[in-house]
Write a protein that holds these residues in place. Structure first.
Motif, PDB file in Angstrom:
ATOM      1  N   ARG A 171       0.833  -1.202   0.000  1.00 37.17           N
ATOM      2  CA  ARG A 171       0.000   0.000   0.000  1.00 37.17           C
ATOM      3  C   ARG A 171       0.867   1.251   0.000  1.00 37.17           C
ATOM      4  NH1 ARG A 171      -2.611   0.524   4.850  1.00 37.17           N
ATOM      5  NH2 ARG A 171      -1.196  -1.018   5.734  1.00 37.17           N
ATOM      6  N   THR A 172       0.343   2.301  -0.600  1.00 36.28           N
ATOM      7  CA  THR A 172       1.009   3.599  -0.598  1.00 36.28           C
ATOM      8  C   THR A 172      -0.053   4.680  -0.749  1.00 36.28           C
ATOM      9  OG1 THR A 172       2.791   4.923  -1.601  1.00 36.28           O
ATOM     10  CG2 THR A 172       1.396   3.685  -3.099  1.00 36.28           C
ATOM     11  N   SER A 173       0.376   5.939  -0.779  1.00 35.72           N
ATOM     12  CA  SER A 173      -0.518   7.067  -1.027  1.00 35.72           C
ATOM     13  C   SER A 173       0.166   7.998  -2.015  1.00 35.72           C
ATOM     14  CB  SER A 173      -0.824   7.814   0.279  1.00 35.72           C
ATOM     15  OG  SER A 173      -1.671   8.923   0.026  1.00 35.72           O
ATOM     16  N   LEU A 174      -0.481   8.212  -3.181  1.00 36.81           N
ATOM     17  CA  LEU A 174       0.095   9.019  -4.251  1.00 36.81           C
ATOM     18  C   LEU A 174      -0.940   9.996  -4.784  1.00 36.81           C
ATOM     19  CD1 LEU A 174       1.887   6.192  -6.306  1.00 36.81           C
ATOM     20  CD2 LEU A 174       2.916   7.678  -4.588  1.00 36.81           C
ATOM     21  N   VAL A 175      -0.488  11.189  -5.115  1.00 35.50           N
ATOM     22  CA  VAL A 175      -1.317  12.259  -5.687  1.00 35.50           C
ATOM     23  C   VAL A 175      -2.702  12.317  -5.060  1.00 35.50           C
ATOM     24  CG1 VAL A 175      -0.096  12.486  -7.872  1.00 35.50           C
ATOM     25  CG2 VAL A 175      -1.903  10.794  -7.686  1.00 35.50           C
ATOM     26  N   GLY A 176      -2.731  12.186  -3.726  1.00 33.34           N
ATOM     27  CA  GLY A 176      -3.973  12.354  -2.996  1.00 33.34           C
ATOM     28  C   GLY A 176      -4.834  11.117  -2.870  1.00 33.34           C
ATOM     29  N   ASP A 177      -4.375   9.952  -3.367  1.00 33.21           N
ATOM     30  CA  ASP A 177      -5.171   8.732  -3.295  1.00 33.21           C
ATOM     31  C   ASP A 177      -4.402   7.614  -2.594  1.00 33.21           C
ATOM     32  OD1 ASP A 177      -7.697   9.222  -4.792  1.00 33.21           O
ATOM     33  OD2 ASP A 177      -6.313   9.718  -6.417  1.00 33.21           O
ATOM     34  N   ASP A 178      -5.095   6.889  -1.714  1.00 31.47           N
ATOM     35  CA  ASP A 178      -4.538   5.671  -1.129  1.00 31.47           C
ATOM     36  C   ASP A 178      -4.636   4.560  -2.164  1.00 31.47           C
ATOM     37  OD1 ASP A 178      -4.109   7.020   1.219  1.00 31.47           O
ATOM     38  OD2 ASP A 178      -5.930   6.288   2.199  1.00 31.47           O
ATOM     39  N   LEU A 179      -3.546   3.833  -2.374  1.00 28.72           N
ATOM     40  CA  LEU A 179      -3.483   2.837  -3.439  1.00 28.72           C
ATOM     41  C   LEU A 179      -2.933   1.515  -2.932  1.00 28.72           C
ATOM     42  CD1 LEU A 179      -1.810   5.077  -6.175  1.00 28.72           C
ATOM     43  CD2 LEU A 179      -4.229   4.442  -6.104  1.00 28.72           C
ATOM     44  N   VAL A 180      -3.390   0.432  -3.542  1.00 30.26           N
ATOM     45  CA  VAL A 180      -2.741  -0.868  -3.427  1.00 30.26           C
ATOM     46  C   VAL A 180      -1.961  -1.069  -4.715  1.00 30.26           C
ATOM     47  CG1 VAL A 180      -3.066  -3.362  -3.266  1.00 30.26           C
ATOM     48  CG2 VAL A 180      -4.534  -1.829  -1.936  1.00 30.26           C
ATOM     49  N   VAL A 181      -0.654  -1.292  -4.596  1.00 28.64           N
ATOM     50  CA  VAL A 181       0.212  -1.425  -5.766  1.00 28.64           C
ATOM     51  C   VAL A 181       0.499  -2.897  -6.023  1.00 28.64           C
ATOM     52  CG1 VAL A 181       2.450  -0.829  -6.767  1.00 28.64           C
ATOM     53  CG2 VAL A 181       1.252   0.811  -5.301  1.00 28.64           C
ATOM     54  N   SER A 182       0.380  -3.309  -7.281  1.00 25.32           N
ATOM     55  CA  SER A 182       0.690  -4.689  -7.657  1.00 25.32           C
ATOM     56  C   SER A 182       1.933  -4.730  -8.538  1.00 25.32           C
ATOM     57  CB  SER A 182      -0.481  -5.332  -8.409  1.00 25.32           C
ATOM     58  OG  SER A 182      -0.098  -6.609  -8.904  1.00 25.32           O
ATOM     59  N   LEU A 183       2.972  -5.399  -8.029  1.00 27.87           N
ATOM     60  CA  LEU A 183       4.152  -5.727  -8.821  1.00 27.87           C
ATOM     61  C   LEU A 183       4.155  -7.225  -9.132  1.00 27.87           C
ATOM     62  CD1 LEU A 183       6.880  -3.721  -6.841  1.00 27.87           C
ATOM     63  CD2 LEU A 183       5.418  -2.926  -8.694  1.00 27.87           C
ATOM     64  N   ASP A 184       3.048  -7.875  -8.847  1.00 26.86           N
ATOM     65  CA  ASP A 184       2.891  -9.315  -9.027  1.00 26.86           C
ATOM     66  C   ASP A 184       2.216  -9.567 -10.376  1.00 26.86           C
ATOM     67  OD1 ASP A 184       1.905 -11.949  -9.072  1.00 26.86           O
ATOM     68  OD2 ASP A 184       1.702 -12.009  -6.890  1.00 26.86           O
ATOM     69  N   PRO A 185       2.936 -10.102 -11.377  1.00 26.63           N
ATOM     70  CA  PRO A 185       2.335 -10.290 -12.705  1.00 26.63           C
ATOM     71  C   PRO A 185       1.076 -11.153 -12.691  1.00 26.63           C
ATOM     72  CG  PRO A 185       4.722 -10.550 -12.822  1.00 26.63           C
ATOM     73  CD  PRO A 185       4.365 -10.468 -11.361  1.00 26.63           C
ATOM     74  N   GLU A 186       1.048 -12.159 -11.819  1.00 26.46           N
ATOM     75  CA  GLU A 186      -0.138 -13.021 -11.757  1.00 26.46           C
ATOM     76  C   GLU A 186      -1.358 -12.239 -11.269  1.00 26.46           C
ATOM     77  OE1 GLU A 186      -0.329 -16.040 -12.811  1.00 26.46           O
ATOM     78  OE2 GLU A 186       1.789 -16.508 -13.149  1.00 26.46           O
ATOM     79  N   PHE A 187      -1.176 -11.471 -10.196  1.00 25.55           N
ATOM     80  CA  PHE A 187      -2.296 -10.696  -9.672  1.00 25.55           C
ATOM     81  C   PHE A 187      -2.688  -9.583 -10.630  1.00 25.55           C
ATOM     82  CE2 PHE A 187      -3.957  -7.217  -6.886  1.00 25.55           C
ATOM     83  CZ  PHE A 187      -5.182  -7.823  -6.617  1.00 25.55           C
ATOM     84  N   SER A 188      -1.694  -8.949 -11.255  1.00 23.46           N
ATOM     85  CA  SER A 188      -1.992  -7.887 -12.225  1.00 23.46           C
ATOM     86  C   SER A 188      -2.836  -8.428 -13.377  1.00 23.46           C
ATOM     87  CB  SER A 188      -0.694  -7.284 -12.756  1.00 23.46           C
ATOM     88  OG  SER A 188       0.038  -6.657 -11.719  1.00 23.46           O
ATOM     89  N   ALA A 189      -2.457  -9.610 -13.876  1.00 20.92           N
ATOM     90  CA  ALA A 189      -3.240 -10.233 -14.949  1.00 20.92           C
ATOM     91  C   ALA A 189      -4.646 -10.566 -14.471  1.00 20.92           C
ATOM     92  CB  ALA A 189      -2.531 -11.491 -15.444  1.00 20.92           C
ATOM     93  N   ARG A 190      -4.756 -11.030 -13.223  1.00 25.00           N
ATOM     94  CA  ARG A 190      -6.084 -11.356 -12.652  1.00 25.00           C
ATOM     95  C   ARG A 190      -6.965 -10.110 -12.597  1.00 25.00           C
ATOM     96  NH1 ARG A 190      -6.705 -13.249  -6.349  1.00 25.00           N
ATOM     97  NH2 ARG A 190      -8.941 -12.795  -6.101  1.00 25.00           N
ATOM     98  N   VAL A 191      -6.388  -8.978 -12.208  1.00 23.65           N
ATOM     99  CA  VAL A 191      -7.154  -7.729 -12.131  1.00 23.65           C
ATOM    100  C   VAL A 191      -7.695  -7.352 -13.512  1.00 23.65           C
ATOM    101  CG1 VAL A 191      -7.004  -5.263 -11.678  1.00 23.65           C
ATOM    102  CG2 VAL A 191      -5.936  -6.873 -10.101  1.00 23.65           C
ATOM    103  N   LEU A 192      -6.847  -7.459 -14.538  1.00 24.01           N
ATOM    104  CA  LEU A 192      -7.273  -7.099 -15.890  1.00 24.01           C
ATOM    105  C   LEU A 192      -8.307  -8.079 -16.430  1.00 24.01           C
ATOM    106  CD1 LEU A 192      -3.843  -6.055 -17.462  1.00 24.01           C
ATOM    107  CD2 LEU A 192      -5.607  -4.575 -16.499  1.00 24.01           C
ATOM    108  N   GLN A 193      -8.112  -9.366 -16.128  1.00 19.48           N
ATOM    109  CA  GLN A 193      -9.020 -10.396 -16.647  1.00 19.48           C
ATOM    110  C   GLN A 193     -10.406 -10.315 -16.017  1.00 19.48           C
ATOM    111  OE1 GLN A 193      -6.751 -13.894 -15.765  1.00 19.48           O
ATOM    112  NE2 GLN A 193      -5.336 -13.605 -17.486  1.00 19.48           N
ATOM    113  N   GLN A 194     -10.470  -9.855 -14.772  1.00 21.05           N
ATOM    114  CA  GLN A 194     -11.747  -9.847 -14.057  1.00 21.05           C
ATOM    115  C   GLN A 194     -12.414  -8.467 -14.049  1.00 21.05           C
ATOM    116  OE1 GLN A 194     -11.301 -11.600 -10.162  1.00 21.05           O
ATOM    117  NE2 GLN A 194     -10.656 -13.565 -10.980  1.00 21.05           N
ATOM    118  N   GLU A 195     -12.031  -7.647 -15.023  1.00 14.36           N
ATOM    119  CA  GLU A 195     -12.687  -6.341 -15.115  1.00 14.36           C
ATOM    120  C   GLU A 195     -14.178  -6.519 -15.403  1.00 14.36           C
ATOM    121  OE1 GLU A 195     -12.449  -2.067 -17.372  1.00 14.36           O
ATOM    122  OE2 GLU A 195     -10.670  -3.261 -17.054  1.00 14.36           O
ATOM    123  N   GLU A 196     -14.962  -5.637 -14.792  1.00 10.27           N
ATOM    124  CA  GLU A 196     -16.424  -5.634 -14.846  1.00 10.27           C
ATOM    125  C   GLU A 196     -17.025  -6.772 -14.030  1.00 10.27           C
ATOM    126  OE1 GLU A 196     -18.020  -5.194 -18.753  1.00 10.27           O
ATOM    127  OE2 GLU A 196     -16.838  -3.410 -19.206  1.00 10.27           O
TER     128      GLU A 196
END
Length: 463
Positions: free
Chosen positions: A80-105
């Motif tokens: 987790r971090t906070s950037l440009v006024g927003d709290d964010l969860v950052v993914s450097l994990d290719p598997e999880f990043s792909a899961r996020v894109l695949q499960q859009e909507e």
């Protein structure tokens, strides 16, 4: 005695206030209490600014940004971090990043930071969901899809590239990023709104170029900042737009309104030029530094030219599709350049990953460079090596290991158009010209790729 007691009471009150303040600060930095689910580790940094200043610190290396690298070593691939006024969860994990894109909507949806929203507006088409998003995507593919590329854009791109390169011969100093950006913008503006930007000294391009510089900047709207220039450029007026959109607006029951149409036009003009021009500039820089790759690429294009009855005839669709090593060079340059440095989404429900809970509503930032610089997938990942793509399937729709054009339902509609423009420009360049570097060429990530001193060349006829 009374004074001593008063003094002691004052000290105790001060200690109590200090303890309370310390707990508040720690609560801010940790972002949660004992009763909450187990969140990914991380820090929210300083109040208000979070960790923004470190995130936007320039990095002169092709490796994973130091901001990400330090946190990967400390927290792991999800933090987790906070950037440009927003709290964010950052993914450097290719598997999880792909899961996020695949499960859009389904489990996730599109989201952008406030600096994006202030430029494009809260109801812009870039954040369209569901049927409206699919409808707009289908509409855009009518312009940038395979048929249009083959029947119209291949010819238009080639003619503009030839004319642009001829004009470079008369100039002692060409800054590649600026020149290619104007060239590409001119092709798209002509196609979309019949606008000849060259005839107006690039006035429309200048507005869109200013917009680009402020998109991922800290949303500080004061004179002199990139975001301020971006906001001023974004105050756009209505223009005549392409026939396809007009026809769509006239169709009974259409969801296409004038507001959506203008938004769509603005976004297509904006997206058409910046990423491709940065990609081309990076390619020329990598080729300059790698004579072996430059020679093999030149031989591929010279071979295509030699097989023609007329060496000066235009590139055919079959010739374009045969440019195998060109495709390798483009994909390798895009892998290293990480032109789209981050991708944003929001969790629609609680998500479990690696023993952590990402709560519903959490804003997620995906870092494609973590996949592109993964040593388990790419040997010597920071080295420009286009031969690594030989014998491997072209990443047409993106993958967990290559996200230069996004992926899944949000795969960049203009990806094939961008690759065509790069390929045809390289063909026109390498069959007739050579270049000498004058100055610049330093690549810096802010976190997006920039050439702070430009990349200045002198173009010469081929010997």
């Amino acid at each position: 005695m009374a004074m001593a007691m008063d003094h002691l009471a004052a000290v105790l009150v001060a200690l109590a206030l200090a303890t309370l303040l310390l707990r508040l600060v720690l609560g801010w930095r940790r972002g949660g209490g004992a009763c909450e689910p187990r969140l990914p580790p991380g820090s929210r940094g300083l109040p208000l600014v979070g960790e923004t200043l470190e995130f936007f610190t320039a990095s002169p290396t092709l490796e994973l940004l130091p901001f990400f690298k330090r946190r990967l070593e400390r927290y792991g691939p999800i933090f987790r971090t906070s950037l440009v006024g927003d709290d964010l969860v950052v993914s450097l994990d290719p598997e999880f990043s792909a899961r996020v894109l695949q499960q859009e909507e389904r489990a996730f949806q599109i989201w952008y930071p406030s600096s994006f929203m202030r430029v494009f507006g809260a109801d812009n088409v870039i954040t369209a969901l569901g049927p409206l998003h699919r409808h707009i995507r289908a509409l855009m593919l009518r312009l940038f899809g395979p048929e249009s590329l083959r029947l119209a854009l291949l010819r238009d791109v080639q003619r503009r590239a030839r004319a642009e390169l001829r004009s470079w011969l008369a100039q002692p100093d060409v800054e590649v990023r600026t020149a290619t950006s104007m060239m590409i913008f001119g092709v798209t503006a002509k196609k979309l709104i019949s606008h000849d930007d060259a005839a107006s000294q690039g006035s429309l391009w200048k507005c869109f170029d200013a917009c680009t510089r402020g998109l991922l900047s800290f949303p500080l709207c004061v004179p002199g900042t990139a975001f301020y220039q971006c906001m001023n450029a974004a105050e756009r007026e209505a223009v005549d737009f392409f026939d396809v959109v007009i026809d769509e607006m006239d169709r009974p029951g259409s969801e296409m309104s004038e507001s959506i149409a203008l938004d769509l036009l603005f976004l297509m003009l904006f997206a058409s030029h910046e990423t491709t021009s940065i990609g081309l500039t990076a390619i020329l820089k990598f080729l300059t530094d790698n004579p072996k790759a430059l020679q093999e690429l030149a031989e591929e294009h010279e071979s295509i030219q030699r097989r023609r009855a007329d060496p000066d005839s235009e590139v055919t669709w079959e010739e374009y599709k045969s440019m195998e090593f060109t495709s390798h060079v483009i994909h390798e340059a895009l892998r290293l350049a990480n032109i789209a440095p981050v991708v944003f989404r929001k969790a629609k429900q609680d998500v479990q990953i690696n023993g952590y809970t990402i709560p519903q509503g959490s804003k997620i930032m995906i870092c494609p460079s973590a996949a592109h610089m993964n040593p388990k997938v790419y040997e010597d990942p920071s080295v420009f090596n286009p031969w690594r793509w030989k014998g491997t399937p072209e990443p047409v729709g993106g993958s967990k290991d290559f996200m230069a054009f996004g992926g899944c339902v949000r795969l960049c509609v203009g990806a094939d158009f961008a690759k065509l423009q790069m390929s045809i420009f390289l063909h026109c360049l390498l069959t007739k010209y050579r270049w000498k570097v004058i100055s610049g060429g330093t690549m810096v990530f802010y976190p997006g790729l920039r050439f702070p001193d430009g990349f200045h060349i002198h173009l010469l006829p081929k010997d």
